[in-house]
Scaffold this active site. Structure first.
Site, PDB file in Angstrom:
ATOM      1  N   TYR A 103      16.389 -30.790  17.546  1.00 51.06           N
ATOM      2  CA  TYR A 103      16.597 -32.361  17.102  1.00 51.06           C
ATOM      3  C   TYR A 103      15.818 -32.605  15.808  1.00 51.06           C
ATOM      4  O   TYR A 103      16.213 -33.025  14.943  1.00 51.06           O
ATOM      5  CB  TYR A 103      16.198 -33.118  18.168  1.00 51.06           C
ATOM      6  CG  TYR A 103      16.035 -34.830  17.887  1.00 51.06           C
ATOM      7  CD1 TYR A 103      17.300 -35.240  17.482  1.00 51.06           C
ATOM      8  CD2 TYR A 103      14.971 -35.282  17.874  1.00 51.06           C
ATOM      9  CE1 TYR A 103      17.257 -36.791  17.111  1.00 51.06           C
ATOM     10  CE2 TYR A 103      14.841 -36.810  17.489  1.00 51.06           C
ATOM     11  CZ  TYR A 103      16.061 -37.554  17.038  1.00 51.06           C
ATOM     12  OH  TYR A 103      16.002 -38.522  16.790  1.00 51.06           O
ATOM     13  N   ASN A 132       7.573 -43.769  18.752  1.00 50.99           N
ATOM     14  CA  ASN A 132       8.159 -44.321  19.824  1.00 50.99           C
ATOM     15  C   ASN A 132       8.750 -45.907  19.886  1.00 50.99           C
ATOM     16  O   ASN A 132       7.518 -46.464  19.528  1.00 50.99           O
ATOM     17  CB  ASN A 132       7.628 -44.137  21.188  1.00 50.99           C
ATOM     18  CG  ASN A 132       7.287 -42.359  21.473  1.00 50.99           C
ATOM     19  OD1 ASN A 132       8.328 -41.749  21.437  1.00 50.99           O
ATOM     20  ND2 ASN A 132       6.262 -42.075  21.302  1.00 50.99           N
ATOM     21  N   GLY A 281       2.543 -94.712  46.509  1.00 52.21           N
ATOM     22  CA  GLY A 281       1.363 -95.436  46.982  1.00 52.21           C
ATOM     23  C   GLY A 281       0.258 -94.249  47.467  1.00 52.21           C
ATOM     24  O   GLY A 281      -0.822 -94.848  47.752  1.00 52.21           O
TER      25      GLY A 281
END
Length: 368
Positions: A103, A132, A281
């Site tokens: 690669y 990365n 209330g």
């Protein structure tokens, strides 16, 4: 300006294309593996700038590295040369180009093809050897440890690590895209290699620890430290890998006859955010703090916030309503209460500057 992006449907390409589309002055031409050679040739010659992001990194056979990374680059270059074009090209490469593996060899050869084109055609060329890259839309269980671990931890699936002490270097996708676009727009004359900044170095042990903290945050309500830019970017990335049927999670509503009180977020640096619901209330509070401070924001209903400084008798009142959003500061040293004077539930968003600690609550009950 016509901008062509090869590998437009990939992780980096998709993020780049979507960012480029936000600029009205650009026409984005998307090329990916489903386009024909004829379509590629036609679109390349239209381009004013090319982002060459296409490549092969997980082939079925080793020979595909050279075909997908080198030959494809050569095809584009030869087309430009034969048509006397000197279109600027920015190419994404990899730090693997420094290594002697199939690669890496193919990526380095593709780089050389581009650099030679810059010399032959007197064209501007830029090569980014990327570390990365992490961020949204990256494919998990493929070639990204960040995408894989985010995806698997978010789903409660196993992860495998050979060395938890290994340090990895990461760059964030938005920083990559920002740098790419800046290089294109700056029209810089310097050819050659460029890098992304900032880079983040982290051990796999710390990386996994962060991801597990992100996951447990739905239970602990603790947000990560957003002052840390890397943590902020990693948290955004992690959330992008949540299963699409798991975006929602429940909170612990503490309810009684008065209404409810629900903690939403805890953070050691920024304190705590809660939602208080009071029935008509009802009075809540009647306590004070030595150091803790709060902010009240009534977002629905109406009421009164009362204050009295400790040791004094005078009472101060502030009307609050969801019809007009106003923040009430709760200083230390004042006992205070909030009364729902309306006919519907009153909803108040409350912020405290510290996370509640039962051992040191800093909450002293005393009637206003």
């Amino acid at each position: 300006m016509k901008i062509l992006v090869t590998g437009a449907k990939g992780f980096i390409g998709r993020n780049l294309v979507e960012r480029l589309k936000t600029f009205k002055e650009y026409e984005v031409i998307e090329i990916d593996r489903d386009n024909s050679k004829e379509e590629l040739e036609k679109e390349v010659l239209k381009a004013d700038f090319i982002f060459h992001l296409a490549g092969i990194n997980r082939p079925l056979i080793e020979e595909e590295f050279m075909d997908g990374n080198v030959k494809f680059t050569k095809d584009i270059i030869e087309l430009l040369i034969s048509n006397k074009k000197n279109i600027p090209i920015l190419m994404s490469s990899s730090i693997q180009a420094e290594l002697d593996n199939p690669y890496g060899v193919s990526k380095k050869a593709a780089e050389q093809v581009l650099l030679e084109y810059g010399i032959r055609a007197k064209a501007k060329v830029y090569v980014y050897r990327l570390q990365n890259v992490f961020g949204k839309w990256c494919r998990p269980n493929y070639n990204s440890v960040v995408a894989t671990f985010c995806n698997n931890i978010a789903r409660g699936q196993d992860i495998w690590i050979s060395d938890i002490h290994k340090e990895i270097t990461l760059v964030y996708i938005d920083d990559v895209v920002k740098s790419f676009i800046h290089t294109m727009r700056s029209n810089r004359t310097t050819n050659g290699y460029l890098t992304i900044s900032p880079e983040y170095k982290i051990t796999l042990e710390r990386f996994i620890e962060l991801l597990k903290d992100f996951k447990s945050g739905r239970i602990t309500l603790r947000l990560p430290d957003m002052s840390d830019e890397f943590v902020k970017k990693l948290y955004s990335t992690y959330l992008s890998y949540l299963p699409e049927d798991d975006f929602k999670y429940s909170l612990d509503m503490k309810t009684d006859y008065r209404g409810s009180f629900t903690e939403v977020i805890r953070n050691l640096n920024m304190g705590q955010i809660s939602v208080n619901i009071s029935r008509p209330g009802i009075t809540k509070g009647n306590h004070w703090h030595h150091t803790k401070v709060e902010k009240f924001l009534v977002v629905s209903g109406s009421g009164i916030v009362k204050f009295r400084k400790i040791g004094e008798k005078e009472v101060f009142e502030y009307k609050v309503s969801g019809e007009k959003l106003e923040v009430i500061d709760i200083p230390p040293g004042y006992t205070h209460s909030i009364i729902n004077t309306g006919t519907d539930n009153m909803v108040t968003v409350m912020w405290a500057n510290e996370v509640f600690n039962e051992e040191t609550p800093d909450t002293i009950f005393q009637e206003v």
